[in-house]
Scaffold this motif. Sequence first.
Motif, short mmCIF file in Angstrom:
data_model
loop_
_atom_site.label_atom_id
_atom_site.label_comp_id
_atom_site.label_asym_id
_atom_site.label_seq_id
_atom_site.Cartn_x
_atom_site.Cartn_y
_atom_site.Cartn_z
N TYR A 1 23.31 25.34 -22.05
CA TYR A 1 23.10 26.29 -23.16
C TYR A 1 21.88 25.90 -23.98
CZ TYR A 1 24.15 29.29 -27.15
OH TYR A 1 24.07 30.24 -28.13
N GLN B 1 18.41 28.21 -24.32
CA GLN B 1 17.92 28.72 -25.61
C GLN B 1 16.39 28.69 -25.69
OE1 GLN B 1 20.49 26.22 -28.22
NE2 GLN B 1 21.00 28.16 -29.21
N SER C 1 19.58 34.91 -19.48
CA SER C 1 20.47 35.62 -20.40
C SER C 1 21.93 35.37 -20.06
CB SER C 1 20.17 37.12 -20.35
OG SER C 1 18.86 37.40 -20.78
N LEU D 1 23.11 31.85 -20.79
CA LEU D 1 23.47 31.73 -22.20
C LEU D 1 24.90 32.23 -22.43
CD1 LEU D 1 20.18 32.93 -23.94
CD2 LEU D 1 21.22 30.66 -24.18
N ALA D 2 25.24 33.35 -21.82
CA ALA D 2 26.57 33.92 -22.02
C ALA D 2 27.66 33.01 -21.45
CB ALA D 2 26.64 35.31 -21.38
N HIS E 1 25.75 37.32 -26.34
CA HIS E 1 24.75 37.14 -25.29
C HIS E 1 24.93 38.17 -24.17
CE1 HIS E 1 22.84 33.61 -26.90
NE2 HIS E 1 23.97 32.92 -26.93
N TYR F 1 22.25 41.27 -23.09
CA TYR F 1 21.82 41.56 -21.72
C TYR F 1 22.15 43.00 -21.34
CZ TYR F 1 21.32 41.12 -16.66
OH TYR F 1 20.93 41.29 -15.35
#
Length: 478
Positions: A221, A225, A333, A336-337, A353, A357
Amino acid sequence: MKRLYRSVFAFVFGLQLFACSSIVENLNVDPNNPTKSTASLLLTGTEIANMATQEGMASRLTTIWSGYASGADRQWLDYYNYNVSAGIYDGDWNLVYQATNANALLTIAQATALGNRKMVAIAKILRANALATGTELWGDIPFDQAGDNAKYPNPAFEAQPTVYTKLLASLDEAITDLKSGVGTVTTEDIHFGGDATKWTQVAYTLKARLLTDLKKYDEAYTAAQSGISVFANSLYAPHGNTANVNQNQYWSFLASSRTGDINAVNAYNTTLLNPTSARYRGNSKTNETARFKFYYLEVGVNSPGKMEPNTTGTTGFFAQSASFPLVTYQENSLTLAEAALRSGKGFATALGHLNAYRAWLNTGGNINAAYLTAGSYKYEPYVAADFAAGGIENADGISADNALLREILQERYVSFYGQHIGWNDERRTRAEAYGIKLTPNSGTQLPWRFIYPQNEINSNPSTPKPVPATFEALAIYK
């Protein structure tokens, strides 16, 4: 320069397409100085070699093993059913080592001598991309001793966890080099023209990929970022329409050299995206019609009358001139989620997140405009109630967190179409309750790895013995 670019492109792609074993002879040869290439030419050659590494036979094999397509004829029907031998992997191993790794090391050496830290950084990122693919597919691989045949004719294989540690360190070095602002790279960089910001973001997304492989989700993560923040900063392999020079490699295989060998009949991904399928992932907030048509032809032309990957004109996902995804905004993306949810950042952060997207997809995302007709696509934002028991994303009444995780993993799967990273995800989550659950194409087992190539087994006594089989899990998946 333009003539040399075309000839290098044809050389690398031609050898991969025809599975020749000697991939680098003359690849790093300057026609005006046959004993030494400039750093600039070497960088271009390394970029092209990495494109072939990511887009070649290895990618196609993982595609039919992970439900994106189906092997239908000749050798590819055997491969689809996991009937593979060590010899089929020679070409892809050569692309990783004799093409990408060898030329990256030459580029690094010459660029270092010139004090060009930006060029050094780009070469390190390309090398990391290729060797990361190598370890993701084969497990333990040569690393430190690879690329110096005079000193190490039989390079030692290093344990997969060690390789990951060294890859992450190499990417950190590249990021430091890029942030130094020292050095110049322009047109020899066929991806970004030397844009340090884009290369830095690519390096962070690659870090996030490796950390996700290792299930180090908090670190993944953090890396993501700083990763690819907009689609325009994605790393793609550029292609064109010149025969045997710069065509999309999937197109060359599917629509030219091996028509009919691969189609998409009964491929798992088609059942998720086809609105007529019982497994269709669409709902009142999601319409996948456009993406389905972008990815697949329902009535094929290469496999006449059968569903197949879309190679149509200039619009299909695998069109002749279509760029091929290497490291993308899509991947970053969705990392991140997933990483937000798994590392305890909270349901709301992870959903945020995912919805960011989906907002991009709702503008058309990476779908060719030819398929974005009115009413053919929709990706409205989800709310927490959609993942509560009985919500549109939770008909089976599991926990809200698990319902969200399932949706994120499914979105990753459909978004990674054509790339080997979809197989990475399937293997990483195979033992978990939620994720993509495939049925073996043949027998009762799913494959875990590539076999070490026959040429390496024959020539390098350092090759692990006994040679691990297709159905033996890699260290990171045990």
